[in-house]
Motif scaffolding. Structure first.
Motif, PDB file in Angstrom:
ATOM      1  N   UNK A 161      54.595  69.561  23.627  1.00  0.00           N
ATOM      2  CA  UNK A 161      53.285  70.160  23.885  1.00  0.00           C
ATOM      3  C   UNK A 161      52.598  69.538  25.083  1.00  0.00           C
ATOM      4  N   UNK A 162      53.007  68.324  25.481  1.00  0.00           N
ATOM      5  CA  UNK A 162      52.423  67.714  26.681  1.00  0.00           C
ATOM      6  C   UNK A 162      52.955  68.363  27.954  1.00  0.00           C
ATOM      7  N   UNK A 163      54.043  69.095  27.832  1.00  0.00           N
ATOM      8  CA  UNK A 163      54.578  69.861  28.964  1.00  0.00           C
ATOM      9  C   UNK A 163      54.211  71.342  28.876  1.00  0.00           C
ATOM     10  N   UNK A 164      53.486  71.703  27.826  1.00  0.00           N
ATOM     11  CA  UNK A 164      53.059  73.091  27.672  1.00  0.00           C
ATOM     12  C   UNK A 164      54.112  74.018  27.106  1.00  0.00           C
ATOM     13  N   UNK A 165      55.144  73.474  26.462  1.00  0.00           N
ATOM     14  CA  UNK A 165      56.207  74.330  25.947  1.00  0.00           C
ATOM     15  C   UNK A 165      55.737  75.223  24.805  1.00  0.00           C
TER      16      UNK A 165
ATOM     17  N   UNK B 107      62.600  61.084  13.571  1.00  0.00           N
ATOM     18  CA  UNK B 107      63.192  62.297  14.145  1.00  0.00           C
ATOM     19  C   UNK B 107      62.811  62.477  15.603  1.00  0.00           C
ATOM     20  N   UNK B 108      61.560  62.198  15.939  1.00  0.00           N
ATOM     21  CA  UNK B 108      61.093  62.384  17.317  1.00  0.00           C
ATOM     22  C   UNK B 108      61.839  61.501  18.294  1.00  0.00           C
ATOM     23  N   UNK B 109      62.347  60.361  17.826  1.00  0.00           N
ATOM     24  CA  UNK B 109      63.032  59.420  18.712  1.00  0.00           C
ATOM     25  C   UNK B 109      64.425  59.901  19.113  1.00  0.00           C
ATOM     26  N   UNK B 110      64.898  60.929  18.441  1.00  0.00           N
ATOM     27  CA  UNK B 110      66.199  61.498  18.774  1.00  0.00           C
ATOM     28  C   UNK B 110      66.094  62.576  19.852  1.00  0.00           C
ATOM     29  N   UNK B 111      64.873  62.836  20.287  1.00  0.00           N
ATOM     30  CA  UNK B 111      64.624  63.897  21.260  1.00  0.00           C
ATOM     31  C   UNK B 111      63.770  63.346  22.400  1.00  0.00           C
ATOM     32  N   UNK B 112      63.766  64.069  23.484  1.00  0.00           N
ATOM     33  CA  UNK B 112      63.021  63.626  24.663  1.00  0.00           C
ATOM     34  C   UNK B 112      61.658  64.303  24.703  1.00  0.00           C
ATOM     35  N   UNK B 113      60.617  63.498  24.596  1.00  0.00           N
ATOM     36  CA  UNK B 113      59.248  63.986  24.725  1.00  0.00           C
ATOM     37  C   UNK B 113      58.564  63.232  25.858  1.00  0.00           C
ATOM     38  N   UNK B 114      57.660  63.900  26.513  1.00  0.00           N
ATOM     39  CA  UNK B 114      56.901  63.265  27.585  1.00  0.00           C
ATOM     40  C   UNK B 114      56.083  62.101  27.019  1.00  0.00           C
ATOM     41  N   UNK B 115      56.260  60.882  27.530  1.00  0.00           N
ATOM     42  CA  UNK B 115      55.606  59.729  26.917  1.00  0.00           C
ATOM     43  C   UNK B 115      54.148  59.533  27.317  1.00  0.00           C
TER      44      UNK B 115
ATOM     45  N   UNK C 238      50.252  60.481  28.530  1.00  0.00           N
ATOM     46  CA  UNK C 238      49.218  61.494  28.321  1.00  0.00           C
ATOM     47  C   UNK C 238      48.405  61.603  29.614  1.00  0.00           C
ATOM     48  N   UNK C 239      49.008  62.228  30.623  1.00  0.00           N
ATOM     49  CA  UNK C 239      48.396  62.304  31.943  1.00  0.00           C
ATOM     50  C   UNK C 239      47.563  63.579  32.080  1.00  0.00           C
ATOM     51  N   UNK C 240      47.096  63.843  33.296  1.00  0.00           N
ATOM     52  CA  UNK C 240      46.241  65.004  33.514  1.00  0.00           C
ATOM     53  C   UNK C 240      46.951  66.307  33.186  1.00  0.00           C
ATOM     54  N   UNK C 241      48.251  66.380  33.482  1.00  0.00           N
ATOM     55  CA  UNK C 241      48.998  67.586  33.143  1.00  0.00           C
ATOM     56  C   UNK C 241      49.002  67.805  31.634  1.00  0.00           C
ATOM     57  N   UNK C 242      49.266  66.736  30.887  1.00  0.00           N
ATOM     58  CA  UNK C 242      49.271  66.848  29.426  1.00  0.00           C
ATOM     59  C   UNK C 242      47.906  67.286  28.909  1.00  0.00           C
ATOM     60  N   UNK C 243      46.848  66.727  29.459  1.00  0.00           N
ATOM     61  CA  UNK C 243      45.504  67.092  29.019  1.00  0.00           C
ATOM     62  C   UNK C 243      45.198  68.559  29.304  1.00  0.00           C
ATOM     63  N   UNK C 244      45.730  69.084  30.413  1.00  0.00           N
ATOM     64  CA  UNK C 244      45.513  70.506  30.715  1.00  0.00           C
ATOM     65  C   UNK C 244      46.132  71.388  29.644  1.00  0.00           C
ATOM     66  N   UNK C 245      47.267  70.974  29.113  1.00  0.00           N
ATOM     67  CA  UNK C 245      47.924  71.763  28.078  1.00  0.00           C
ATOM     68  C   UNK C 245      47.328  71.521  26.698  1.00  0.00           C
ATOM     69  N   UNK C 246      46.954  70.284  26.414  1.00  0.00           N
ATOM     70  CA  UNK C 246      46.466  69.938  25.089  1.00  0.00           C
ATOM     71  C   UNK C 246      44.993  70.282  24.888  1.00  0.00           C
ATOM     72  N   UNK C 247      44.200  70.163  25.961  1.00  0.00           N
ATOM     73  CA  UNK C 247      42.767  70.402  25.883  1.00  0.00           C
ATOM     74  C   UNK C 247      42.379  71.490  26.887  1.00  0.00           C
ATOM     75  N   UNK C 248      42.839  72.675  26.630  1.00  0.00           N
ATOM     76  CA  UNK C 248      42.661  73.775  27.587  1.00  0.00           C
ATOM     77  C   UNK C 248      41.204  74.154  27.779  1.00  0.00           C
ATOM     78  N   UNK C 249      40.356  73.840  26.794  1.00  0.00           N
ATOM     79  CA  UNK C 249      38.949  74.198  26.916  1.00  0.00           C
ATOM     80  C   UNK C 249      38.291  73.475  28.083  1.00  0.00           C
ATOM     81  N   UNK C 250      38.852  72.349  28.507  1.00  0.00           N
ATOM     82  CA  UNK C 250      38.259  71.593  29.604  1.00  0.00           C
ATOM     83  C   UNK C 250      38.595  72.193  30.968  1.00  0.00           C
ATOM     84  N   UNK C 251      39.483  73.174  30.972  1.00  0.00           N
ATOM     85  CA  UNK C 251      39.964  73.719  32.240  1.00  0.00           C
ATOM     86  C   UNK C 251      39.744  75.228  32.339  1.00  0.00           C
ATOM     87  N   UNK C 252      38.817  75.721  31.547  1.00  0.00           N
ATOM     88  CA  UNK C 252      38.504  77.144  31.600  1.00  0.00           C
ATOM     89  C   UNK C 252      37.420  77.422  32.640  1.00  0.00           C
TER      90      UNK C 252
END
Length: 223
Positions: free
Chosen positions: A33-37, A199-207, A209-223
């Motif tokens: 979700x930090x990459x917007x998938x 389980x999460x450690x067996x997969x690759x997730x973005x570590x 929480x940068x501005x890109x992640x915030x744009x995807x996670x907190x979209x209300x801040x970028x409307x």
């Protein structure tokens, strides 16, 4: 085989716990979700609300963690409270779905992620999170499990957020809610809980929480 779309956040974790407890075969599919998938068109076909978890059970798609748990428990008859407790089970499931989960999430947001302090919002969601945890703590005063005499999917549903009580409410949370602490620690000690959290450690997730992640996670801040 059942496909389980997940990340390491509280709601997918409780579904992972159920899958690990039951031993049901599944394919774990990471959604970063930090990459917007969660906004990919193919994922939105599964869940138009753009959230994890989701399961695809040989063509039957279920989203929302609590709906998934109820679906799986009823389908397989595993970790399902006795039918004489059905009314109580549904009541507590909705309490978790509409209270514990949402208020915990908002309390976390305003405690840890708001770009500037919002005292009213923090007080409001902190109060409601603590109130809901207090209701559950009192309910657990003289019982090991939320409903009935045995461990069920309902306990797993509560565990998802409750295991993060200090993160939700601050470092003194367990001093206030000793029954809930006992309940969480009992589930944490289970081998299936360790596997679910790993389980999460067996997969690759973005570590980060940068501005890109915030744009995807907190979209209300970028409307």
């Amino acid at each position: 085989m059942l496909k389980f779309y997940f990340n390491g956040s509280p709601n997918p974790s409780k579904v992972a716990l159920y899958l690990e407890e039951t031993g049901l075969p599944y394919e774990a599919i990471a959604v970063d979700t930090r990459k917007g998938q969660q906004f990919d068109p193919e994922f939105l076909k599964l869940n138009p609300n753009a959230k994890v978890p989701v399961i695809d059970d040989d063509g039957i798609v279920v989203f929302d963690s609590n709906a998934i748990l109820l679906y799986l428990a009823e389908k397989h008859g595993l970790f399902l409270p006795d039918k004489r407790y059905r009314g109580e089970m549904l009541s507590w499931l909705m309490f978790i779905a509409t209270g514990i989960g949402p208020y915990s999430g908002q309390a976390v947001h305003f405690r840890h992620f708001t770009p500037e302090p919002v005292p009213y919002a923090m007080k409001r969601y902190q109060f409601e999170a603590e109130r809901h945890y207090g209701v559950l703590d009192e309910h657990l005063a003289n019982r090991k499990f939320i409903v009935g005499e045995s461990y069920s999917f309902l306990d797993m549903a509560a565990w998802g957020w409750c295991r993060m009580g200090n993160y939700v409410m601050g470092d003194d949370a367990w001093g206030k809610f000793t029954n809930l602490k006992r309940f969480v620690e009992a589930i944490n000690s289970r081998d299936a809980a360790a596997r679910a959290l790993a389980l999460k450690d067996k997969h690759s997730f973005k570590p980060n929480f940068d501005d890109e992640a915030k744009r995807f996670m907190f979209r209300h801040q970028h409307q």
